[in-house]
Design a protein around this motif. Structure first.
Motif, PDB file in Angstrom:
ATOM      1  N   ALA A  67       0.823  -1.222   0.000  1.00 38.11           N
ATOM      2  CA  ALA A  67       0.000   0.000   0.000  1.00 38.11           C
ATOM      3  C   ALA A  67       0.848   1.260   0.000  1.00 38.11           C
ATOM      4  O   ALA A  67       0.352   2.349  -0.298  1.00 38.11           O
ATOM      5  CB  ALA A  67      -0.938  -0.003   1.201  1.00 38.11           C
ATOM      6  N   LYS A 122      -7.252   8.978   3.084  1.00 40.84           N
ATOM      7  CA  LYS A 122      -7.932   7.860   2.412  1.00 40.84           C
ATOM      8  C   LYS A 122      -8.441   8.309   1.040  1.00 40.84           C
ATOM      9  O   LYS A 122      -8.218   7.634   0.036  1.00 40.84           O
ATOM     10  CB  LYS A 122      -9.092   7.381   3.284  1.00 40.84           C
ATOM     11  CG  LYS A 122     -10.111   6.499   2.577  1.00 40.84           C
ATOM     12  CD  LYS A 122     -11.347   6.302   3.459  1.00 40.84           C
ATOM     13  CE  LYS A 122     -12.521   5.738   2.715  1.00 40.84           C
ATOM     14  NZ  LYS A 122     -12.659   4.311   2.798  1.00 40.84           N
ATOM     15  N   GLU A 140      -7.232   6.876  -2.476  1.00 38.48           N
ATOM     16  CA  GLU A 140      -8.225   6.249  -3.347  1.00 38.48           C
ATOM     17  C   GLU A 140      -8.289   6.954  -4.697  1.00 38.48           C
ATOM     18  O   GLU A 140      -8.524   6.300  -5.724  1.00 38.48           O
ATOM     19  CB  GLU A 140      -9.604   6.240  -2.691  1.00 38.48           C
ATOM     20  CG  GLU A 140      -9.728   5.193  -1.612  1.00 38.48           C
ATOM     21  CD  GLU A 140     -11.090   5.169  -0.942  1.00 38.48           C
ATOM     22  OE1 GLU A 140     -11.926   6.096  -1.166  1.00 38.48           O
ATOM     23  OE2 GLU A 140     -11.337   4.221  -0.170  1.00 38.48           O
ATOM     24  N   THR A 194     -10.483  -0.517  -5.159  1.00 39.29           N
ATOM     25  CA  THR A 194     -10.096  -0.831  -3.782  1.00 39.29           C
ATOM     26  C   THR A 194     -10.436   0.306  -2.825  1.00 39.29           C
ATOM     27  O   THR A 194     -10.204   1.476  -3.129  1.00 39.29           O
ATOM     28  CB  THR A 194      -8.587  -1.139  -3.716  1.00 39.29           C
ATOM     29  OG1 THR A 194      -8.329  -2.280  -4.547  1.00 39.29           O
ATOM     30  CG2 THR A 194      -8.124  -1.424  -2.305  1.00 39.29           C
ATOM     31  N   VAL A 195     -10.983  -0.060  -1.679  1.00 45.59           N
ATOM     32  CA  VAL A 195     -11.306   0.899  -0.630  1.00 45.59           C
ATOM     33  C   VAL A 195     -10.130   0.924   0.351  1.00 45.59           C
ATOM     34  O   VAL A 195      -9.721  -0.116   0.870  1.00 45.59           O
ATOM     35  CB  VAL A 195     -12.608   0.503   0.102  1.00 45.59           C
ATOM     36  CG1 VAL A 195     -12.866   1.429   1.290  1.00 45.59           C
ATOM     37  CG2 VAL A 195     -13.772   0.517  -0.869  1.00 45.59           C
ATOM     38  N   VAL A 196      -9.590   2.099   0.574  1.00 48.36           N
ATOM     39  CA  VAL A 196      -8.471   2.265   1.504  1.00 48.36           C
ATOM     40  C   VAL A 196      -9.008   2.329   2.930  1.00 48.36           C
ATOM     41  O   VAL A 196      -9.967   3.051   3.207  1.00 48.36           O
ATOM     42  CB  VAL A 196      -7.658   3.533   1.166  1.00 48.36           C
ATOM     43  CG1 VAL A 196      -6.581   3.795   2.218  1.00 48.36           C
ATOM     44  CG2 VAL A 196      -7.048   3.410  -0.225  1.00 48.36           C
ATOM     45  N   GLN A 197      -8.385   1.580   3.803  1.00 50.63           N
ATOM     46  CA  GLN A 197      -8.758   1.571   5.218  1.00 50.63           C
ATOM     47  C   GLN A 197      -8.204   2.832   5.873  1.00 50.63           C
ATOM     48  O   GLN A 197      -7.018   3.124   5.749  1.00 50.63           O
ATOM     49  CB  GLN A 197      -8.181   0.313   5.880  1.00 50.63           C
ATOM     50  CG  GLN A 197      -8.506   0.162   7.328  1.00 50.63           C
ATOM     51  CD  GLN A 197      -9.991   0.010   7.586  1.00 50.63           C
ATOM     52  OE1 GLN A 197     -10.714  -0.638   6.852  1.00 50.63           O
ATOM     53  NE2 GLN A 197     -10.460   0.658   8.624  1.00 50.63           N
ATOM     54  N   SER A 198      -9.052   3.582   6.554  1.00 49.24           N
ATOM     55  CA  SER A 198      -8.604   4.828   7.196  1.00 49.24           C
ATOM     56  C   SER A 198      -8.511   4.724   8.708  1.00 49.24           C
ATOM     57  O   SER A 198      -7.974   5.608   9.363  1.00 49.24           O
ATOM     58  CB  SER A 198      -9.532   5.984   6.824  1.00 49.24           C
ATOM     59  OG  SER A 198     -10.831   5.737   7.318  1.00 49.24           O
ATOM     60  N   PHE A 253      -3.850   2.163   6.448  1.00 48.81           N
ATOM     61  CA  PHE A 253      -3.804   1.955   4.993  1.00 48.81           C
ATOM     62  C   PHE A 253      -3.226   0.592   4.629  1.00 48.81           C
ATOM     63  O   PHE A 253      -3.636  -0.030   3.662  1.00 48.81           O
ATOM     64  CB  PHE A 253      -3.025   3.079   4.298  1.00 48.81           C
ATOM     65  CG  PHE A 253      -1.617   3.247   4.778  1.00 48.81           C
ATOM     66  CD1 PHE A 253      -0.578   2.518   4.226  1.00 48.81           C
ATOM     67  CD2 PHE A 253      -1.327   4.151   5.797  1.00 48.81           C
ATOM     68  CE1 PHE A 253       0.725   2.669   4.686  1.00 48.81           C
ATOM     69  CE2 PHE A 253      -0.034   4.318   6.252  1.00 48.81           C
ATOM     70  CZ  PHE A 253       1.005   3.556   5.707  1.00 48.81           C
ATOM     71  N   SER A 278      -5.716  -2.303   4.334  1.00 46.93           N
ATOM     72  CA  SER A 278      -6.698  -2.287   3.246  1.00 46.93           C
ATOM     73  C   SER A 278      -6.708  -3.651   2.562  1.00 46.93           C
ATOM     74  O   SER A 278      -5.670  -4.284   2.401  1.00 46.93           O
ATOM     75  CB  SER A 278      -6.337  -1.213   2.213  1.00 46.93           C
ATOM     76  OG  SER A 278      -6.273   0.056   2.814  1.00 46.93           O
ATOM     77  N   ARG A 279      -7.874  -4.093   2.160  1.00 45.60           N
ATOM     78  CA  ARG A 279      -8.008  -5.356   1.422  1.00 45.60           C
ATOM     79  C   ARG A 279      -7.812  -5.036  -0.056  1.00 45.60           C
ATOM     80  O   ARG A 279      -8.580  -4.264  -0.630  1.00 45.60           O
ATOM     81  CB  ARG A 279      -9.383  -5.969   1.647  1.00 45.60           C
ATOM     82  CG  ARG A 279      -9.637  -6.316   3.085  1.00 45.60           C
ATOM     83  CD  ARG A 279      -9.209  -7.708   3.342  1.00 45.60           C
ATOM     84  NE  ARG A 279      -9.341  -8.047   4.752  1.00 45.60           N
ATOM     85  CZ  ARG A 279      -8.724  -9.077   5.269  1.00 45.60           C
ATOM     86  NH1 ARG A 279      -7.961  -9.835   4.516  1.00 45.60           N
ATOM     87  NH2 ARG A 279      -8.861  -9.340   6.537  1.00 45.60           N
ATOM     88  N   TRP A 280      -6.765  -5.617  -0.661  1.00 47.98           N
ATOM     89  CA  TRP A 280      -6.422  -5.292  -2.047  1.00 47.98           C
ATOM     90  C   TRP A 280      -6.223  -6.596  -2.801  1.00 47.98           C
ATOM     91  O   TRP A 280      -5.264  -7.319  -2.561  1.00 47.98           O
ATOM     92  CB  TRP A 280      -5.143  -4.462  -2.062  1.00 47.98           C
ATOM     93  CG  TRP A 280      -4.894  -3.668  -3.301  1.00 47.98           C
ATOM     94  CD1 TRP A 280      -5.679  -3.581  -4.414  1.00 47.98           C
ATOM     95  CD2 TRP A 280      -3.766  -2.828  -3.549  1.00 47.98           C
ATOM     96  NE1 TRP A 280      -5.113  -2.729  -5.333  1.00 47.98           N
ATOM     97  CE2 TRP A 280      -3.938  -2.257  -4.819  1.00 47.98           C
ATOM     98  CE3 TRP A 280      -2.629  -2.505  -2.819  1.00 47.98           C
ATOM     99  CZ2 TRP A 280      -3.009  -1.388  -5.381  1.00 47.98           C
ATOM    100  CZ3 TRP A 280      -1.714  -1.647  -3.379  1.00 47.98           C
ATOM    101  CH2 TRP A 280      -1.904  -1.088  -4.640  1.00 47.98           C
TER     102      TRP A 280
END
Length: 173
Positions: free
Chosen positions: A10, A57, A61, A71-75, A85, A88-90
């Motif tokens: 990430a 985030k 993104e 992909t949604v970035v984890q904040s 970040f 984040s599930r990527w």
């Protein structure tokens, strides 16, 4: 895993987001440390420099969306000991597609140059292929299994190709 945690991979779109914000295309010391040394403290400096977590985030993104990556970035720090970040599930396929598009955008040249200067202690997997620009990441899942992943741009006889890989040892360690 279908949607593995991004871990330090990430840091690539993070550094690209920071590049979009600065007046020069030269990488900062923090960018260099985050990419070529995989320095987590330096990556946190980059993240904080993008603003509050929701703003950071959104900026990260935006870089992903430029390449068509959903992909949604984890904040929020899901696991307090790790970056938001990086959790984040990527997906592997989204990661490869992102990199193939990002490699064609000249605004990302400085980050790709850093990906070609990864420290020798991290030259495993894709790093063993000459002239590959890559970034790896690794870490434990809550159940203790250990994920290792990389993505990169490899030279071929017909041009460059983007790849992404992830592995969990059969023993889970």
């Amino acid at each position: 895993p279908a949607d593995p945690v991004a871990w330090s991979t990430a840091k690539v779109p993070l550094a690209m987001a920071v590049l979009r914000e600065q007046p020069t295309s030269q990488p900062s010391d923090a960018m260099r440390a985050a990419i070529d040394h995989s320095d987590n403290a330096a990556a946190q400096v980059l993240w904080a420099g993008l603003g509050e977590p929701e703003t950071a985030k959104a900026k990260m993104e935006a870089v992903l969306r430029e390449a068509g990556d959903p992909t949604v970035v984890q904040s929020v720090r899901v696991r307090p000991e790790f970056s938001a970040f990086g959790q984040s599930r990527w997906s592997i396929s989204d990661q490869a597609a992102f990199l193939s598009h990002a490699a064609c955008d000249p605004r990302n040249n400085a980050v790709f140059a850093l990906m070609g200067e990864i420290q020798s202690d991290q030259h495993w997997g894709l790093g063993r292929i000459a002239d590959t620009q890559f970034k790896g990441g690794w870490g434990p899942a809550p159940d203790g299994t250990y994920l290792v992943r990389q993505f990169g741009v490899l030279p071929t006889a017909h041009g460059r190709i983007a790849v992404a890989v992830a592995a969990v040892d059969g023993s889970g360690t």
